[in-house]
Scaffold this motif. Structure first.
Motif, PDB file in Angstrom:
ATOM      1  N   PHE A   8       0.832  -1.203   0.000  1.00 51.12           N
ATOM      2  CA  PHE A   8       0.000   0.000   0.000  1.00 51.12           C
ATOM      3  C   PHE A   8       0.866   1.253   0.000  1.00 51.12           C
ATOM      4  CE2 PHE A   8      -2.414   3.370   2.024  1.00 51.12           C
ATOM      5  CZ  PHE A   8      -3.681   3.247   1.488  1.00 51.12           C
ATOM      6  N   ASN A   9       1.880   1.281   0.841  1.00 49.44           N
ATOM      7  CA  ASN A   9       2.710   2.481   0.988  1.00 49.44           C
ATOM      8  C   ASN A   9       3.702   2.669  -0.152  1.00 49.44           C
ATOM      9  OD1 ASN A   9       2.029   4.016   3.540  1.00 49.44           O
ATOM     10  ND2 ASN A   9       1.965   1.885   4.208  1.00 49.44           N
ATOM     11  N   ILE A  10       4.236   1.596  -0.697  1.00 50.65           N
ATOM     12  CA  ILE A  10       5.093   1.725  -1.883  1.00 50.65           C
ATOM     13  C   ILE A  10       4.283   2.336  -3.030  1.00 50.65           C
ATOM     14  CG2 ILE A  10       6.290   0.445  -3.710  1.00 50.65           C
ATOM     15  CD1 ILE A  10       7.206  -1.536  -1.512  1.00 50.65           C
ATOM     16  N   ASP A  11       3.094   1.805  -3.241  1.00 51.19           N
ATOM     17  CA  ASP A  11       2.263   2.314  -4.332  1.00 51.19           C
ATOM     18  C   ASP A  11       1.841   3.763  -4.093  1.00 51.19           C
ATOM     19  OD1 ASP A  11       2.535  -0.099  -5.587  1.00 51.19           O
ATOM     20  OD2 ASP A  11       0.415  -0.636  -5.523  1.00 51.19           O
ATOM     21  N   PHE A  12       1.551   4.117  -2.837  1.00 54.45           N
ATOM     22  CA  PHE A  12       1.207   5.502  -2.549  1.00 54.45           C
ATOM     23  C   PHE A  12       2.378   6.426  -2.854  1.00 54.45           C
ATOM     24  CE2 PHE A  12       1.541   9.111   0.359  1.00 54.45           C
ATOM     25  CZ  PHE A  12       0.505   9.883  -0.151  1.00 54.45           C
ATOM     26  N   ALA A  13       3.572   6.027  -2.428  1.00 58.05           N
ATOM     27  CA  ALA A  13       4.750   6.880  -2.652  1.00 58.05           C
ATOM     28  C   ALA A  13       4.957   7.133  -4.139  1.00 58.05           C
ATOM     29  CB  ALA A  13       5.986   6.244  -2.026  1.00 58.05           C
ATOM     30  N   LYS A  14       4.831   6.077  -4.939  1.00 61.85           N
ATOM     31  CA  LYS A  14       5.004   6.250  -6.388  1.00 61.85           C
ATOM     32  C   LYS A  14       3.913   7.142  -6.972  1.00 61.85           C
ATOM     33  CE  LYS A  14       4.127   4.056 -10.549  1.00 61.85           C
ATOM     34  NZ  LYS A  14       3.084   3.140 -10.849  1.00 61.85           N
ATOM     35  N   ALA A  15       2.681   6.901  -6.590  1.00 61.36           N
ATOM     36  CA  ALA A  15       1.567   7.690  -7.125  1.00 61.36           C
ATOM     37  C   ALA A  15       1.673   9.145  -6.696  1.00 61.36           C
ATOM     38  CB  ALA A  15       0.241   7.095  -6.665  1.00 61.36           C
ATOM     39  N   SER A  16       2.001   9.367  -5.450  1.00 60.38           N
ATOM     40  CA  SER A  16       2.124  10.728  -4.941  1.00 60.38           C
ATOM     41  C   SER A  16       3.237  11.483  -5.661  1.00 60.38           C
ATOM     42  CB  SER A  16       2.394  10.685  -3.437  1.00 60.38           C
ATOM     43  OG  SER A  16       2.590  11.976  -2.930  1.00 60.38           O
ATOM     44  N   PRO A  72       3.925   8.818 -19.319  1.00 64.72           N
ATOM     45  CA  PRO A  72       4.730   7.723 -19.869  1.00 64.72           C
ATOM     46  C   PRO A  72       5.782   8.133 -20.897  1.00 64.72           C
ATOM     47  CG  PRO A  72       2.436   7.075 -19.747  1.00 64.72           C
ATOM     48  CD  PRO A  72       2.490   8.538 -19.411  1.00 64.72           C
ATOM     49  N   ASP A  73       5.693   9.316 -21.456  1.00 65.14           N
ATOM     50  CA  ASP A  73       6.710   9.740 -22.421  1.00 65.14           C
ATOM     51  C   ASP A  73       7.906  10.424 -21.743  1.00 65.14           C
ATOM     52  OD1 ASP A  73       5.369  12.063 -21.687  1.00 65.14           O
ATOM     53  OD2 ASP A  73       5.334  12.892 -23.720  1.00 65.14           O
ATOM     54  N   GLN A  74       7.940  10.420 -20.418  1.00 64.17           N
ATOM     55  CA  GLN A  74       9.044  11.032 -19.673  1.00 64.17           C
ATOM     56  C   GLN A  74       9.885   9.956 -18.995  1.00 64.17           C
ATOM     57  OE1 GLN A  74       6.162  13.424 -17.377  1.00 64.17           O
ATOM     58  NE2 GLN A  74       7.510  15.151 -17.840  1.00 64.17           N
ATOM     59  N   ALA A  75      11.183  10.139 -19.016  1.00 59.91           N
ATOM     60  CA  ALA A  75      12.091   9.173 -18.379  1.00 59.91           C
ATOM     61  C   ALA A  75      11.825   9.059 -16.882  1.00 59.91           C
ATOM     62  CB  ALA A  75      13.545   9.573 -18.634  1.00 59.91           C
ATOM     63  N   ALA A  76      11.477  10.165 -16.230  1.00 60.68           N
ATOM     64  CA  ALA A  76      11.230  10.134 -14.782  1.00 60.68           C
ATOM     65  C   ALA A  76      10.036   9.238 -14.429  1.00 60.68           C
ATOM     66  CB  ALA A  76      11.013  11.542 -14.248  1.00 60.68           C
ATOM     67  N   PHE A  77       9.061   9.159 -15.322  1.00 65.48           N
ATOM     68  CA  PHE A  77       7.920   8.259 -15.121  1.00 65.48           C
ATOM     69  C   PHE A  77       8.409   6.821 -15.002  1.00 65.48           C
ATOM     70  CE2 PHE A  77       4.856   5.270 -16.849  1.00 65.48           C
ATOM     71  CZ  PHE A  77       3.666   5.623 -16.224  1.00 65.48           C
ATOM     72  N   TRP A  78       9.299   6.439 -15.898  1.00 72.21           N
ATOM     73  CA  TRP A  78       9.795   5.062 -15.919  1.00 72.21           C
ATOM     74  C   TRP A  78      10.769   4.790 -14.774  1.00 72.21           C
ATOM     75  CZ3 TRP A  78       6.787   1.986 -18.235  1.00 72.21           C
ATOM     76  CH2 TRP A  78       5.982   2.472 -19.260  1.00 72.21           C
ATOM     77  N   ARG A  79      11.505   5.820 -14.352  1.00 75.40           N
ATOM     78  CA  ARG A  79      12.350   5.643 -13.167  1.00 75.40           C
ATOM     79  C   ARG A  79      11.487   5.401 -11.937  1.00 75.40           C
ATOM     80  NH1 ARG A  79      15.517   9.678 -15.846  1.00 75.40           N
ATOM     81  NH2 ARG A  79      14.521  11.329 -14.630  1.00 75.40           N
ATOM     82  N   LEU A 128      11.562   1.987  -9.797  1.00 75.57           N
ATOM     83  CA  LEU A 128      11.828   1.954  -8.360  1.00 75.57           C
ATOM     84  C   LEU A 128      10.695   1.256  -7.625  1.00 75.57           C
ATOM     85  CD1 LEU A 128      13.517   2.704  -5.897  1.00 75.57           C
ATOM     86  CD2 LEU A 128      12.376   4.948  -5.911  1.00 75.57           C
ATOM     87  N   ASP A 129       9.466   1.539  -8.018  1.00 75.94           N
ATOM     88  CA  ASP A 129       8.296   0.875  -7.442  1.00 75.94           C
ATOM     89  C   ASP A 129       8.429  -0.652  -7.582  1.00 75.94           C
ATOM     90  OD1 ASP A 129       5.173   0.889  -6.792  1.00 75.94           O
ATOM     91  OD2 ASP A 129       5.426  -0.291  -8.631  1.00 75.94           O
ATOM     92  N   GLN A 130       8.727  -1.111  -8.782  1.00 81.17           N
ATOM     93  CA  GLN A 130       8.844  -2.551  -9.006  1.00 81.17           C
ATOM     94  C   GLN A 130      10.033  -3.139  -8.251  1.00 81.17           C
ATOM     95  OE1 GLN A 130       6.440  -4.527 -10.722  1.00 81.17           O
ATOM     96  NE2 GLN A 130       5.446  -2.571 -10.276  1.00 81.17           N
ATOM     97  N   CYS A 131      11.146  -2.411  -8.195  1.00 80.89           N
ATOM     98  CA  CYS A 131      12.311  -2.868  -7.442  1.00 80.89           C
ATOM     99  C   CYS A 131      11.961  -3.054  -5.968  1.00 80.89           C
ATOM    100  CB  CYS A 131      13.469  -1.889  -7.612  1.00 80.89           C
ATOM    101  SG  CYS A 131      14.940  -2.334  -6.674  1.00 80.89           S
TER     102      CYS A 131
END
Length: 130
Positions: A80-88, A97-104, A108-111
């Motif tokens: 829950f908190n990993i996903d919140f951090a990424k979404a926030s 999705p066309d930005q590199a920071a989105f994929w970073r 990180l979320d998946q890692c």
């Protein structure tokens, strides 16, 4: 079930397959919308889907119910908190999705989720498979 190297690798593979389905096939529009809010019912449901999958995996690997309940509660909180951090973060930066920071951020979320599964496998070895 003994904690042989092969068994631990199979456990990690099962958790990865569960993760793929829970993160990429079983998310509903409710789970995906409004994720920048902390108290988000859809995120809670999404984390619960992950826990249900992990319950199945750990039952297959012979974990006792007490272990499954504890590891499931911890996984729900962490996921829950990993996903919140990424979404926030993604919302604040207005990432697309066309930005590199989105994929970073997605990487990180998946890692972090993968590291959670390593911790869960360690706990299984330490507390169940002795």
């Amino acid at each position: 079930m003994p904690a042989t190297l092969g068994t631990v690798l199979l456990l990690l593979c099962a958790l990865q397959i569960k993760h793929m389905f829970a993160d990429f096939y079983l998310q509903t529009p409710k789970m995906l919308s409004g994720r920048g809010e902390y108290l988000h019912v859809g995120r809670a449901q999404h984390a619960a889907v992950h826990v249900v999958g992990s319950v199945v995996v750990f039952l297959i690997f012979g974990a006792p119910l007490s272990f499954i309940l504890i590891i499931g509660a911890l996984e729900w909180i962490v996921h829950f908190n990993i996903d919140f951090a990424k979404a926030s973060y993604s919302d604040k930066k207005q990432l697309q999705p066309d930005q590199a920071a989105f994929w970073r951020a997605a990487g990180l979320d998946q890692c972090l989720h993968n590291l959670t599964y390593i911790a869960m496998a360690w706990a299984w070895v330490e507390f169940v498979a002795r």
